[in-house]
Structures are given as structure tokens and as C-alpha cells.
Design an enzyme around this catalytic site. Sequence first.
Site, PDB file in Angstrom:
ATOM      1  CB  SER A 145      -0.805  -0.112   1.332  1.00 18.46           C
ATOM      2  OG  SER A 145      -1.546   1.252   1.436  1.00 18.46           O
ATOM      3  CE1 TYR A 158      -4.118  -1.864   5.284  1.00 21.35           C
ATOM      4  CE2 TYR A 158      -3.367   0.027   4.492  1.00 21.35           C
ATOM      5  CZ  TYR A 158      -3.875  -1.074   4.123  1.00 21.35           C
ATOM      6  OH  TYR A 158      -4.006  -1.365   3.018  1.00 21.35           O
TER       7      TYR A 158
END
Length: 269
Positions: A145, A158
Site C-alpha cells: 500500500s 496497517y
Amino acid sequence: MNRLKDKVAIITGGAGGIGSATAERFIAEGATVIIADLFEDRAKEVAARLGPQAVPMFFDAGDDDSVKAAIDETAKRFGRLDILFNNAAVTDVRVQAMDTTPTDIPLDVWDKTMEVNVRGVMIGCRFAIPHILKQGGGSIINTASDSGLAGDNVRLAYGTSKAAVIAMTKYVAVQYGRQGIRCNAIAPGVIMTAQMKKLPVLAEAIFRHVVTPRLGLPEDIAALAAFLAADESAYITGQTICCDGGHLAHQPQLADMIDLEAKGAGDHV
Ligand SMILES: NC(=O)c1ccc[n+]([C@@H]2O[C@H](COP(=O)([O-])OP(=O)(O)OC[C@H]3O[C@@H](n4cnc5c(N)ncnc54)[C@H](O)[C@@H]3O)[C@@H](O)[C@H]2O)c1
């Protein structure tokens, strides 16, 4: 194109937005695809839509036995494994809402995020690599990501987990490259999955920082994954490729500068 003819692929998180779009693309390219997901019912729905080359399978990236069982079952049933797309991650908005800062994050949220997003990717590699080696190599693709490449005011766990995925991608590429396994990561920016479409305010905020005329679609990630899965990308390994509309390609203040120019301050900036 038929670049994945006769290949067998496992897509983890295959029932989700990016996973199902990638399954559709891999099948269009000739592959048989295991839709491996925590939510078997959703995996079955996706497989029913995509036809006989899609095979739904229960898979929990947070449970070693389940990961091993799904991978071994695939290799036994189809006689080979060519592609592993490690794409499952904790994306539940209720969990992500608690993923904040070191002083505030509940430790179980940190642990669960690391278990699924990092350990799950490693365990997937651990059990898939011996099968992939049997036919002389293949392609492992990990979903990272933009959050693993730049800091943010929220989502500490995350982002940290995705940074680990980026590092792991390089290690696996180095450790198995000579044996014919390539390992690359895709770092999506905001991708308009069904879930993201429920957050129009976030999409609007991000769009200010994207340089393309539109935000990303699951099909954009699917196209890149198909390229990284195919032999066409044979000389690419250990890389993390951003698929983010240029989100991380520009100076951080770009959106502010554009606003200033629109206000007539162009000569001063
Ligand atoms: N959509 C975005 O904007 C975006 C941006 C950057 C990165 N990503 C990454 O893309 C990947 C796919 O996300 P998405 O946007 O398609 O989200 P999604 O929620 O639509 O899909 C995620 C899928 O993973 C499954 N899953 C969750 N935990 C699992 C587990 N323990 N075992 C097996 N499956 C599990 C879910 O059931 C779901 O089907 C994720 O790795 C995510 O971090 C997405």
C-alpha cells in the site's frame, strides 16, 4: 491476451474488491484461480459469477493450518501452483478505526493486523514456495500500500504492516530468484472498491493529491497483477510498483500550490 494459459493461481482475499477483479482478469488470461477468502460464502458468489475456472476455498491468513490446507489442496487438485497473490489484509473499517497511534491503539488491533497482513504473507510464501519450485518457478505478488511508503496521522499498524510486506518482497525475491521464483509487490493508492465508494469524503480528499483524471479502480490493480504474474515480466523482481495515480510521485504541497494558483497567487509561488 492469454498470458496465463494453464497456470494455477491462488488469490487470497479473493472475494474482495481487488481480489475478485484480479481473479476475473487472471481467468480472462487463461488461468485457473482459487478464490481464497475468510468469507467462504462471498468466495462462492464470486466463483459462481466467474465460471468454472474459479474455485472458491476457505482460507484464513491468520491461521497457519488453514493456509497450509488451502495451498496443499490446490496443488493436489490441479497438480501445480504457479502464482500466489498475497492480497488478504485486515480491511474491516471498524478495526481500522481503532488503528491509530502508539499511545492509543489497542494492542489486539496491532497484533491482529500484524498476524494477518505480515505473518499471513510469510506463511503463504512458506507453504506455497515448495509447490512452486516443483515446476521450476513462478510468481509471488504481494499487495502492499502507499501507506507502507509514507507516514499518516492514523493507521499506524496497517502502514507498518505494509512496510514489512515491501521488505519481505525483496527478501523472497533475493532468496528464491535463482530458482525461478519472482516476487513483487503492488502498492495501491486509494482504489474505488465497493467499500471505498461508501467513503466519498475520503475519496474527495485523496483526489486532490492524485494527478490522473480519475481515482483508481480494482481493474487497474488487476491489470498490473496480471503483468507481474505473466512471463512477460520475467526480468522484474523484488520491486514495489505504486499504482496510485501519482499520489506519491509529487511534492507533498502540490494540491495547496494548485489552490494558491487558482486564487491568483501564481506569480508568487
Ligand atoms: N482499496 C484500497 O484503496 C486499497 C489501498 C491500498 C491497499 N489495499 C490493499 O488491497 C488489498 C485488498 O483490499 P480491498 O480494497 O480489495 O479490500 P476488501 O475488503 O474488498 O478485500 C479484502 C478481502 O480480504 C479478506 N480477508 C480479510 N481477512 C482475511 C483473512 N484473515 N484471511 C483471508 N481473507 C481475509 C476479506 O474477507 C475480503 O474479501 C488489501 O491488502 C489492502 O490492504 C487496498
